[in-house]
Design an enzyme around this catalytic site. Structure first.
Site, PDB file in Angstrom:
ATOM      1  CD1 TRP A  37     -50.087  10.213 -46.333  1.00  0.00           C
ATOM      2  CD2 TRP A  37     -48.444  11.616 -46.883  1.00  0.00           C
ATOM      3  NE1 TRP A  37     -49.607   9.850 -47.577  1.00  0.00           N
ATOM      4  CE2 TRP A  37     -48.618  10.690 -47.935  1.00  0.00           C
ATOM      5  CE3 TRP A  37     -47.457  12.585 -47.017  1.00  0.00           C
ATOM      6  CZ2 TRP A  37     -47.840  10.703 -49.094  1.00  0.00           C
ATOM      7  CZ3 TRP A  37     -46.677  12.609 -48.168  1.00  0.00           C
ATOM      8  CH2 TRP A  37     -46.875  11.682 -49.191  1.00  0.00           C
ATOM      9  CG  ASP A  38     -50.690   7.108 -44.268  1.00  0.00           C
ATOM     10  OD1 ASP A  38     -51.359   8.137 -44.178  1.00  0.00           O
ATOM     11  OD2 ASP A  38     -51.027   6.139 -44.979  1.00  0.00           O
ATOM     12  CB  SER A  82     -49.125   3.096 -45.080  1.00  0.00           C
ATOM     13  OG  SER A  82     -49.172   4.485 -45.079  1.00  0.00           O
ATOM     14  NE  ARG A 133     -54.897   2.586 -49.178  1.00  0.00           N
ATOM     15  CZ  ARG A 133     -55.814   2.940 -50.082  1.00  0.00           C
ATOM     16  NH1 ARG A 133     -55.664   2.560 -51.343  1.00  0.00           N
ATOM     17  NH2 ARG A 133     -56.861   3.659 -49.743  1.00  0.00           N
ATOM     18  CG  ASP A 134     -52.758   0.894 -45.656  1.00  0.00           C
ATOM     19  OD1 ASP A 134     -51.842   1.400 -46.312  1.00  0.00           O
ATOM     20  OD2 ASP A 134     -53.897   1.400 -45.573  1.00  0.00           O
ATOM     21  CD  GLU A 191     -57.402   5.097 -46.397  1.00  0.00           C
ATOM     22  OE1 GLU A 191     -56.456   5.220 -47.182  1.00  0.00           O
ATOM     23  OE2 GLU A 191     -58.043   6.043 -45.922  1.00  0.00           O
TER      24      GLU A 191
END
Length: 580
Positions: free
Chosen positions: A136-137, A227, A310-311, A403
């Site tokens: 995915w990511d 991520s 996150r990220d 995100e």
């Protein structure tokens, strides 16, 4: 000739729109009407730049709104110092422009959104990138300016992966996520590669259990790697820095949280290697915690067990050479469930007849949504110490997730691209799963949502007149591609990569076809000339820069005992030149 016809058509539209606007406005002024009615009469008239429903025109920059809907908030795009105490707002008035430009009368199961802002349909017979892992990511190997690098003749990508054969389902993958990498030879055109993109799975980046050192002394039952971004520290070497979200969960046997999850933005250093046959990594044994949500600028688990943090995406601002910044997803601070939205979060212009009252918004429960795009600044050259700055964008009472934010700089403009879900919108506002964009004149700006002030840049085909359902339990009346792709990553030249989630009830977990978005000022449009009707190859992720490290290549050949001929330098040069 086509360009001439388009210019003539534009001129005709301008004349018709101007005449209609003037006529309507004069009719309103000919009688005793209120100022609000006068303003609404001008808005209702057709005008140059108004987006026709479902038209394939390059979106204009008009902020005069759509009849029957609130006007979008005025944003100046003014730049401020990166450490200034200013935060832009993606307001309810802005987000309502998405529904304003949605066609209210399409047949069930169709797309109601403007075609130029919608990802083309992914075929249901899509290939998978790998039979053993879900993907995915996805992100790339970048330098401080977000250029994408190949290394010694190989393109490399990094993805969240999970084992397809471990006994859990696709929707349980998040607590099992590991950062993996794929590689392929650089410079091969999409039409010369296998249908699935030709990516070769190389395994995990982080040695088993190494990231758990960040949670020493705490209680947890399982950890995961979420991520981030991979930074090439020197474009002429093999030193790389992984910035990622280290996660720890403390759950009971039923999978319920005993205590809130721990999310820590973390750095780990390593090296990339390559020979004639493959790519591999070493290092990533030491993990340095960089940032934990403080509850002051960014919501933490004590305030909300469902907080987002996150990220990380790092970059150097050209206007501040030598200074490194990080954008990331967060939430605005405050205790979950306490109504604290303000008139600024609503963003309505004075006396707008279609504006909600603050009490109406609070009564709807929209205050549970508190998305933010955060900013931090590095305090050392090794990028191992960071300090929070105030958020760049807040979306209180609008959405709960922004995100994988990225800073994208083009033609002197600063763009923040982020992704969000239809299901994370607050009550009373709506939009598709996909990419949202904001533009300003600096790293911290009064960012204007792109495309008529809505923010929508690249959504899945969706019928906003019909409930969405979920990706794993879709509404049969909804467009069957409403959840076709997610976790979009914007690359140089406007290329956009994502992963396939659900197409016609078929689950994905693999790379989507790449698409291309044209970006101009505060507007964008899907480039339908790219690939086949707007869809490029699956995982078409080309490097736009090359790291050619001959000394490192020779060392890597020696470490692998790779046989070479007497003219080793000639062999290496031939290999590298053929693949760049």
């Amino acid at each position: 000739m086509a360009n001439v016809r388009r210019r003539n058509l534009t001129l005709k539209m301008a004349l018709v729109g101007t005449l209609a606007l003037t006529t309507t406005a004069h009719a309103a002024l000919a009688r005793d009407v209120t100022p609000d009615e006068q303003r609404e009469a001008v808005r209702v008239a057709p005008h140059v730049g108004m987006m026709p429903h479902a038209a394939r025109l390059f979106p204009g920059t008009s902020l005069t709104g759509v009849p029957g809907f609130p006007l979008p908030t005025i944003h100046t795009q003014q730049a401020y110092a990166p450490d200034a105490d200013f935060t832009a707002h993606w307001t309810r008035a802005d987000a309502m422009q998405i529904k304003a430009h949605s066609n209210p009368s399409v047949a069930a199961g169709q797309n109601s959104l403007p075609g130029q802002l919608i990802m083309p349909d992914i075929p249901a017979d899509f290939p998978t990138i790998n039979p053993d892992v879900w993907v995915w990511d996805t992100w790339t190997l970048i330098d401080k300016h977000a250029n994408q690098f190949s290394y010694n003749g190989w393109e490399v990508i990094f993805c969240l992966t999970a084992d397809k054969n471990a006994g859990y389902g696709f929707d349980d993958r998040h607590t099992h996520a590991r950062i993996g990498f794929f590689y392929r030879r650089a410079g091969i055109p999409a039409d010369k590669r296998p249908a699935n993109g030709g990516w070769i799975y190389g395994g995990h980046i982080i040695p088993e259990g190494a990231q758990e050192q960040v949670f020493a002394g705490t209680t947890y039952t399982i950890t995961a790697e979420w991520s981030g971004s991979m930074r090439l520290l020197d474009p002429n070497s093999n030193q790389v820095s992984l910035f990622y979200t280290d996660m720890a969960f403390n759950r009971n046997a039923a999978g319920q949280d005993i205590t809130p999850a721990q999310a820590v933005i973390t750095q780990s250093l390593g090296q990339i290697h390559a020979d004639f046959n493959h790519v591999w990594f070493t290092g990533f044994t030491t993990h340095t915690p960089l940032l934990r949500p403080d509850g002051v600028l960014y919501q933490n688990g004590a305030q909300n067990p469902y907080y987002n943090f996150r990220d990380p995406f790092t970059f150097e601002d050209p206007n501040h050479p030598g200074v490194n910044y990080m954008v990331f997803e967060g939430n605005t601070p405050g205790q979950r469930g306490i109504p604290n939205c303000t008139a600024t979060d609503l963003g309505y212009r004075p006396n707008d007849p279609h504006a909600e009252t603050l009490q109406q918004v609070l009564d709807s429960g929209a205050y549970y949504q508190k998305a933010a795009i955060g900013l931090a600044v590095a305090e050392d050259a090794s990028l191992s110490k960071w300090k929070f700055l105030t958020p760049l964008v807040e979306a209180n009472c609008v959405n709960d997730q922004t995100e994988r934010p990225q800073m994208y700089i083009k033609d002197g403009k600063y763009y923040i691209f982020t992704i969000s879900h239809r299901t994370t919108y607050a009550a009373g506002v709506d939009g598709p799963d996909g990419v949202y964009g904001f533009v300003g004149n600096g790293i911290r700006s009064d960012f204007q949502p792109m495309n008529y002030g809505s923010g929508l840049v690249l959504g899945n085909p969706t019928d906003l007149n019909t409930a969405a359902g979920t990706d794993y339990d879709a509404n049969p009346q909804q467009n069957p591609r409403a959840f076709q792709s997610y976790s979009h990553y914007v690359m140089p030249g406007g290329l956009v990569e994502s992963f396939i989630d659900t197409v016609e009830n078929r689950r994905g977990g693999t790379l989507s076809p790449t698409v291309k978005v044209q970006i101009k000022s505060d507007a964008s449009a899907v480039d339908l000339r790219y690939g086949n009707g707007g869809l490029g190859g699956y995982g078409d992720i080309p490097a736009n820069r090359a790291d050619v490290n001959i000394a490192g290549f020779i060392q890597d050949l020696a470490s692998q005992n790779t046989p070479v001929g007497p003219n080793v330098n000639g062999q290496i040069h031939s290999f590298l030149n053929a693949k760049q």
